[in-house]
Design a protein around this motif. Structure first.
Motif, PDB file in Angstrom:
ATOM      1  N   CYS A 130     -57.471 -20.239 -23.992  1.00 25.58           N
ATOM      2  CA  CYS A 130     -57.859 -21.078 -25.120  1.00 25.58           C
ATOM      3  C   CYS A 130     -59.269 -20.779 -25.634  1.00 25.58           C
ATOM      4  N   ASP A 131     -60.137 -20.297 -24.786  1.00 28.02           N
ATOM      5  CA  ASP A 131     -61.538 -20.075 -25.161  1.00 28.02           C
ATOM      6  C   ASP A 131     -61.726 -19.261 -26.440  1.00 28.02           C
ATOM      7  N   PRO A 132     -61.148 -18.085 -26.534  1.00 28.58           N
ATOM      8  CA  PRO A 132     -61.403 -17.271 -27.731  1.00 28.58           C
ATOM      9  C   PRO A 132     -60.753 -17.802 -29.005  1.00 28.58           C
ATOM     10  N   THR A 133     -59.849 -18.754 -28.881  1.00 30.47           N
ATOM     11  CA  THR A 133     -59.184 -19.284 -30.074  1.00 30.47           C
ATOM     12  C   THR A 133     -59.967 -20.396 -30.748  1.00 30.47           C
ATOM     13  N   VAL A 186     -54.132 -25.064 -29.174  1.00 33.80           N
ATOM     14  CA  VAL A 186     -52.872 -25.622 -28.652  1.00 33.80           C
ATOM     15  C   VAL A 186     -51.840 -24.536 -28.365  1.00 33.80           C
ATOM     16  N   ASP A 187     -51.590 -23.657 -29.295  1.00 33.08           N
ATOM     17  CA  ASP A 187     -50.567 -22.627 -29.114  1.00 33.08           C
ATOM     18  C   ASP A 187     -50.965 -21.545 -28.117  1.00 33.08           C
ATOM     19  N   SER A 188     -52.243 -21.431 -27.810  1.00 35.35           N
ATOM     20  CA  SER A 188     -52.692 -20.383 -26.888  1.00 35.35           C
ATOM     21  C   SER A 188     -52.495 -20.775 -25.430  1.00 35.35           C
ATOM     22  N   ILE A 236     -52.923 -28.674 -23.558  1.00 37.78           N
ATOM     23  CA  ILE A 236     -53.820 -29.156 -24.601  1.00 37.78           C
ATOM     24  C   ILE A 236     -53.049 -30.038 -25.571  1.00 37.78           C
ATOM     25  N   HIS A 237     -53.595 -31.248 -25.784  1.00 36.13           N
ATOM     26  CA  HIS A 237     -52.929 -32.242 -26.615  1.00 36.13           C
ATOM     27  C   HIS A 237     -53.943 -32.986 -27.477  1.00 36.13           C
TER      28      HIS A 237
END
Length: 56
Positions: A15-18, A45-47, A53-54
């Protein structure tokens, strides 16, 4: 309203890079989202491979 990462997080860092505002950081054995920095864009969310993640 910021997104949150629940206890299902496996701390993979996907999730970090997104995150366009760098609101995600590592704390202990999981990632957390800084609610003050998060813009609620949902890019992270999608990563997440474990759906941890919500919306808050």
């Amino acid at each position: 309203m910021a997104h949150t990462i629940n206890d299902e997080c496996i701390n993979c860092g996907a999730c970090d890079p997104t995150c366009p505002v760098e609101a995600i950081s590592e704390q202990g054995d999981k990632r957390v989202i800084d609610a003050d920095t998060c813009t609620d864009c949902g890019a992270c969310v999608d990563s997440c491979p474990v759906d941890a993640i919500h919306p808050a």
